[in-house]
Design a protein around this motif. Structure first.
Motif, short mmCIF file in Angstrom:
data_model
loop_
_atom_site.label_atom_id
_atom_site.label_comp_id
_atom_site.label_asym_id
_atom_site.label_seq_id
_atom_site.Cartn_x
_atom_site.Cartn_y
_atom_site.Cartn_z
N UNK A 113 -23.04 30.80 63.83
CA UNK A 113 -23.07 31.11 62.40
C UNK A 113 -22.20 32.34 62.10
N UNK A 114 -21.57 32.40 60.94
CA UNK A 114 -21.75 31.45 59.83
C UNK A 114 -20.90 30.20 60.01
N UNK A 115 -21.48 29.07 59.63
CA UNK A 115 -20.76 27.80 59.57
C UNK A 115 -20.61 27.46 58.09
N UNK A 116 -19.37 27.26 57.68
CA UNK A 116 -19.09 27.00 56.27
C UNK A 116 -18.81 25.51 56.09
N UNK A 117 -19.50 24.90 55.15
CA UNK A 117 -19.31 23.49 54.87
C UNK A 117 -18.01 23.23 54.12
N UNK B 72 -17.57 22.16 51.30
CA UNK B 72 -17.64 22.60 49.90
C UNK B 72 -17.55 24.11 49.74
N UNK B 73 -17.36 24.83 50.85
CA UNK B 73 -17.22 26.27 50.79
C UNK B 73 -18.53 27.04 50.86
N UNK B 74 -19.64 26.32 50.93
CA UNK B 74 -20.95 26.97 50.98
C UNK B 74 -21.40 27.15 52.42
N UNK B 75 -22.02 28.28 52.71
CA UNK B 75 -22.51 28.57 54.05
C UNK B 75 -23.74 27.70 54.35
N UNK B 76 -23.73 27.10 55.54
CA UNK B 76 -24.86 26.29 55.98
C UNK B 76 -25.98 27.22 56.45
N UNK B 77 -27.19 26.94 56.02
CA UNK B 77 -28.32 27.76 56.45
C UNK B 77 -28.42 27.76 57.97
N UNK B 78 -28.50 28.93 58.55
CA UNK B 78 -28.54 29.08 60.00
C UNK B 78 -29.98 29.05 60.49
N UNK C 229 -18.74 17.74 56.94
CA UNK C 229 -17.56 18.33 57.58
C UNK C 229 -17.52 19.82 57.27
N UNK C 230 -16.93 20.58 58.19
CA UNK C 230 -16.78 22.01 57.98
C UNK C 230 -15.57 22.29 57.09
N UNK C 231 -15.53 23.50 56.58
CA UNK C 231 -14.43 23.93 55.72
C UNK C 231 -13.10 23.80 56.44
N UNK C 232 -12.13 23.27 55.74
CA UNK C 232 -10.80 23.09 56.31
C UNK C 232 -10.46 21.64 56.61
N UNK C 233 -11.50 20.83 56.81
CA UNK C 233 -11.27 19.39 57.00
C UNK C 233 -11.14 18.76 55.61
N UNK C 234 -10.02 18.10 55.36
CA UNK C 234 -9.77 17.57 54.04
C UNK C 234 -10.25 16.14 53.86
N UNK C 235 -10.44 15.40 54.96
CA UNK C 235 -10.92 14.03 54.85
C UNK C 235 -12.35 14.00 54.35
#
Length: 360
Positions: A321-325, A327-333, A350-356
């Motif tokens: 953590x932090x893992x960002x989804x 959508x730009x929102x942080x995933x609850x750790x 998918x995590x932030x940065x993956x566009x698919x």
């Protein structure tokens, strides 16, 4: 296979094991063990590795254990195959694909005196255990390699189905690449099959046509890495060592070691100590094994080895953590400084940065 472990003294390794109420067990002089495979044992990937584990049981208990297997069983038609093993004197039955989960549970309830084990599932019963490996740990390492070696900054991933185990692997691969290359992009194609060399190969070619020069896969045949080699690109073996099929392209392979687990579970039935459990082991438990790092510069090899060692000793967690989804929102750790096991096993984002986008 989701697709995605109790060794005891057999493996002597640290493994996560969550116990459930066990079915009544008695020691046996001889047992019969059956396996259900989603692909052919000749896939040289997922089913091949499970069959290596079956053979390890026979070698460990000569004269005490006989084994059988049914290969290329469609997930939608698996109940019939599982029931057939239950009716033909098997004491222990392993079903080795995520889609076998509901059929295994259904048959297990009908045969309470038979022990069942389902690979990569999450539903248990007094006579049904679950087991899987932390494949995402290996995928993080391959991501680090891909991030360092890509020249196009575009890496590719052939997935089977958009289920949590596959999604977690894609995320781990991308996060590994991103940790060493902030400019890297990932493209993803789902083959919608575990084993179909033609479809897997077509998915790989589609990615290569889009400019990827590093190709990972979560399907069972060597077709994707063969497609990479044919284009002069690099890739990674899946489930077993695929170097023989692409000696110039394979950088390493994430191999599944089921031998110790299968031997331990057969021994537990013989000893009368078997109980329903959930097992999830990774690199530290020797359930995920990286083949030698090849076809890469020495500095990349050194970095891969250091990353593997850090994961093995728990100094590095791919989902720290932090893992960002996306959508730009942080995933609850919910874990200890990282996503919890439950979050990884149920990953649906998918995590932030993956566009698919994840197919629905």
């Amino acid at each position: 296979m989701f697709s995605g472990k109790v060794f005891g003294a057999v493996a002597g390794a640290a493994v996560l094991a969550l116990s459930a109420t066990g079915a009544f067990a008695q020691a046996k002089d001889k047992i019969k063990v059956g396996f259900i495979y989603v692909g052919p044992v000749g896939d040289f990937g997922w089913s091949h590795q499970h069959d290596q584990g079956r053979q390890a049981i026979e070698k460990a208990f000569p004269g005490k254990v006989t084994t059988t297997f049914v290969e290329s069983v469609p997930e939608a038609d698996s109940e019939r195959a599982i029931e057939q093993l239950a009716r033909t004197g098997h004491d222990l039955i392993f079903t080795t694909s995520f889609g076998f989960m509901e059929p295994t549970l259904k048959v297990a309830k009908k045969y309470p005196n038979i022990k069942f084990e389902h690979a990569t599932g999450f539903k248990r019963a007094p006579n049904l255990s679950t087991y899987a490996a932390k494949f995402h740990e290996g995928r993080y390492i391959t991501g680090v390699i891909a991030g360092k070696m890509t020249k196009s900054n575009t890496i590719g991933y052939v997935g089977a189905f958009p289920i949590p185990e596959v999604i977690a692997g894609i995320n781990a691969f991308y996060l590994g690449a991103k940790s060493v290359n902030p400019d890297v992009k990932i493209k993803i194609v789902f083959a919608n099959t575990w084993f179909d060399p033609a479809k897997e190969g077509d998915a790989a070619k589609a990615l290569l046509d889009q400019g990827v020069d590093m190709l990972a896969q979560h399907t069972d045949s060597p077709a994707p890495i063969q497609a990479a080699e044919a284009r002069g690109k690099f890739g990674f073996g899946q489930a077993s060592d695929m170097e023989r099929f692409a000696p110039k392209a394979q950088l390493t392979a994430i191999t599944d070691n089921w031998d110790d687990y299968y031997v331990a579970r057969a021994k537990a039935v013989l000893d009368g100590t078997w109980k329903s459990e959930d097992t999830w082991g990774g690199i530290d438990a020797h359930m995920v094994v990286m083949t030698p790092y090849k076809n890469m510069p020495d500095d990349v090899k050194k970095l891969a080895e250091e990353t593997e060692a850090a994961i093995k000793t728990h100094k590095l967690n791919p989902f720290k953590c932090p893992v960002i989804g996306q959508d730009g929102k942080e995933i609850e750790c919910k874990g200890n400084g990282a996503l919890s096991d439950e979050q990884v096993l149920g990953m649906n984002f998918y995590v932030k940065g993956i566009e698919d986008k994840i197919p629905q």
